[in-house]
Design an enzyme around this catalytic site. Structure first.
Site, PDB file in Angstrom:
ATOM      1  N   GLY A  49      -2.457 -12.419   3.521  1.00  7.57           N
ATOM      2  CA  GLY A  49      -3.420 -11.326   3.580  1.00  7.57           C
ATOM      3  C   GLY A  49      -4.816 -11.941   3.632  1.00  7.57           C
ATOM      4  O   GLY A  49      -5.126 -12.876   2.894  1.00  7.57           O
ATOM      5  N   ALA A  50      -5.649 -11.395   4.529  1.00  2.00           N
ATOM      6  CA  ALA A  50      -6.917 -12.067   4.833  1.00  2.00           C
ATOM      7  C   ALA A  50      -7.800 -12.323   3.601  1.00  2.00           C
ATOM      8  O   ALA A  50      -8.198 -13.462   3.358  1.00  2.00           O
ATOM      9  CB  ALA A  50      -7.657 -11.252   5.902  1.00  2.00           C
ATOM     10  N   GLN A 195       6.590  -7.747   6.184  1.00  2.00           N
ATOM     11  CA  GLN A 195       5.600  -7.494   5.127  1.00  2.00           C
ATOM     12  C   GLN A 195       5.536  -6.006   4.756  1.00  2.00           C
ATOM     13  O   GLN A 195       5.202  -5.663   3.624  1.00  2.00           O
ATOM     14  CB  GLN A 195       4.205  -7.957   5.570  1.00  2.00           C
ATOM     15  CG  GLN A 195       4.029  -9.461   5.661  1.00  2.00           C
ATOM     16  CD  GLN A 195       4.285  -9.976   7.061  1.00  2.00           C
ATOM     17  OE1 GLN A 195       5.088  -9.412   7.802  1.00  2.00           O
ATOM     18  NE2 GLN A 195       3.633 -11.060   7.441  1.00  2.00           N
ATOM     19  N   ASP A 236      -7.689  -8.878  10.079  1.00  2.00           N
ATOM     20  CA  ASP A 236      -7.863 -10.314   9.804  1.00  2.00           C
ATOM     21  C   ASP A 236      -9.185 -10.835  10.345  1.00  2.00           C
ATOM     22  O   ASP A 236      -9.705 -11.835   9.858  1.00  2.00           O
ATOM     23  CB  ASP A 236      -6.695 -11.109  10.376  1.00  2.00           C
ATOM     24  CG  ASP A 236      -5.478 -10.909   9.504  1.00  2.00           C
ATOM     25  OD1 ASP A 236      -4.827  -9.863   9.644  1.00  2.00           O
ATOM     26  OD2 ASP A 236      -5.215 -11.772   8.644  1.00  2.00           O
ATOM     27  N   ASN A 246      -5.324  -7.846  13.896  1.00  2.00           N
ATOM     28  CA  ASN A 246      -4.513  -7.531  12.709  1.00  2.00           C
ATOM     29  C   ASN A 246      -3.061  -7.851  13.058  1.00  2.00           C
ATOM     30  O   ASN A 246      -2.750  -8.265  14.188  1.00  2.00           O
ATOM     31  CB  ASN A 246      -4.693  -6.063  12.298  1.00  2.00           C
ATOM     32  CG  ASN A 246      -4.078  -5.763  10.931  1.00  2.00           C
ATOM     33  OD1 ASN A 246      -4.303  -6.516   9.975  1.00  2.00           O
ATOM     34  ND2 ASN A 246      -3.290  -4.724  10.824  1.00  2.00           N
TER      35      ASN A 246
HETATM   36  O1  MRU Z   1       0.460 -12.673   8.238  1.00  2.00           O
HETATM   37  P1  MRU Z   1      -0.093 -11.886   7.100  1.00  2.00           P
HETATM   38  O2  MRU Z   1       0.948 -11.256   6.251  1.00  2.00           O
HETATM   39  O3  MRU Z   1      -1.104 -12.665   6.292  1.00  2.00           O
HETATM   40  O4  MRU Z   1      -0.890 -10.701   7.812  1.00  2.00           O
HETATM   41  C1  MRU Z   1      -1.680  -9.844   7.021  1.00  2.00           C
HETATM   42  C2  MRU Z   1      -2.292  -8.741   7.798  1.00  2.00           C
HETATM   43  O5  MRU Z   1      -2.200  -8.658   8.993  1.00  2.00           O
HETATM   44  C3  MRU Z   1      -3.142  -7.772   7.017  1.00  2.00           C
HETATM   45  O6  MRU Z   1      -3.138  -6.514   7.613  1.00  2.00           O
HETATM   46  C4  MRU Z   1      -4.587  -8.295   6.989  1.00  2.00           C
HETATM   47  O7  MRU Z   1      -4.625  -9.621   6.551  1.00  2.00           O
HETATM   48  C5  MRU Z   1      -5.441  -7.476   6.104  1.00  2.00           C
HETATM   49  S1  MRU Z   1      -5.073  -7.712   4.396  1.00  2.00           S
HETATM   50  C6  MRU Z   1      -6.137  -6.742   3.503  1.00  2.00           C
END
Ligand code: MRU
Length: 335
Positions: A49-50, A195, A236, A246
């Site tokens: 998550g970003a 996820q 992201d 995203n």
């Molecule tokens: O690959 P991930 O699970 O890190 O991807 C996360 C996402 O795409 C989320 O939507 C994004 O990071 C926003 S988290 C507040």
């Protein structure tokens, strides 16, 4: 508000994380006692998550100083750690943003190893607190979008597990629920790493929020059904022109939402906006291992030699986005 704790310091100043690869079956903390371990955890999506990978990287910088005796040694170790952590995942700009914040503080600190360590630790704590506060503000800004009885579709996990706070896309959901509003979260499973199914469904149900899990292939038909009030997704990286990177599948969701006239909102803190990236075309998209698509955990779901394309993210053009839910408020797009 009931949401899981995802990251912290251990008694001996290492970093602990909730290992998200084990959810929803096992809720286990993992100790990360080196920069290598933090980088591995980010790459493997143990922590993800970003906003949260920015927080983890910032906290991980303290570990670079563990074996340093002199200031000169410390500066070399910090530079190497910055490079290693910054390159762990390419798409979320929050990672570099958090490391830049650490770097700016270090530039002002002229002291010895303990002083450098203190500066890194307190800045990492500040980043974590800021991101938590941002989530609360995003929740308040997005609350009017979720009236009593609302259906809200999201994707992937932009929740507590991705931020350490109330989440971004989930923050209005948590707040509406805490005010007693009845609502339904529609959660696409989010192939290939699930996820949505493993994380978002888990954290919402844990908080007592009604959630319906759907296969990714059902996104368009559910949006066309007429019972989805709005879609709220995370991001992201948001380019200067408003294009949004995203989780893969967001573009498909956006196109279907546009066709079904369901408003699509992107919830994100300032750390996700990249003024140096003019448009979505310049956002680096992470390509992940083929085996993530050929199977899941120890189960094979495709021929072992089949060719695979596995981008972790896609870019949704700004024209498909109704508005941005930011800590500063709700920003609606005008054509
Ligand atoms: O690959 P991930 O699970 O890190 O991807 C996360 C996402 O795409 C989320 O939507 C994004 O990071 C926003 S988290 C507040």
């Amino acid at each position: 508000m009931d949401y899981p704790a995802v990251i912290g310091w251990t008694a001996d100043e290492a970093v602990w994380i909730l290992d998200q690869t084990l959810l929803p079956d096992r809720e286990e903390h993992r100790e990360l006692d080196s920069v290598d371990a933090v980088a591995e955890a980010i790459r493997r999506l143990r922590v993800r998550g970003a906003p949260l990978i920015g927080v983890a990287a910032a906290m991980g910088m303290t570990l670079a100083l563990r074996d340093c005796a002199t200031r000169a040694e410390a500066l070399v170790a910090l530079e190497a750690a910055d490079q290693q952590l910054r390159s762990a995942r390419p798409t979320a700009v929050n990672l570099g943003w958090a490391l830049d914040r650490i770097r700016r503080c270090l530039d002002r600190e002229l002291g010895d190893v303990p002083s450098l360590r203190q500066v890194v630790r307190s800045q990492a704590d500040q980043i974590r607190e800021d991101e938590q506060a941002n989530c609360e503000k995003i929740g308040v800004a997005g609350l009017p979008l979720l009236p009593e009885g609302a259906g809200v579709m999201t994707i992937c996990n932009a929740g507590a597990l991705a931020t350490g706070g109330l989440g971004t896309a989930t923050a209005p959901i948590y707040l509406a629920h805490s005010e007693g509003r009845r609502l339904e979260a529609i959660v696409p499973e989010t192939r290939p790493l699930l996820q949505g199914a493993r994380l978002t469904a888990w954290e919402l149900m844990r908080a007592g929020i009604s959630a319906t899990l759907i296969p990714d292939g059902a996104i368009a038909s559910r949006l066309a059904q007429g019972d989805v009030t709005c879609a709220i997704v995370g991001a992201d990286r948001i380019a200067a022109n408003g294009d949004v990177a995203n989780k893969i599948g967001t573009l498909g969701l956006a196109l279907a939402a546009w066709d079904a006239k369901v408003p699509l909102y992107v919830a994100a803190p300032r750390s996700t906006f990249d003024p140096h990236c003019p448009t979505g075309a310049e956002i680096p998209i992470e390509l992940r291992d083929a085996d993530e698509v050929r199977g899941f955990q120890n189960t094979t779901t495709a021929p072992s030699e089949v060719a695979v394309w596995n981008p972790a993210f896609d870019v949704t053009p700004a024209r498909l986005i109704t508005g941005y839910i930011m800590p500063e408020g709700l920003l609606e797009r005008v054509e």
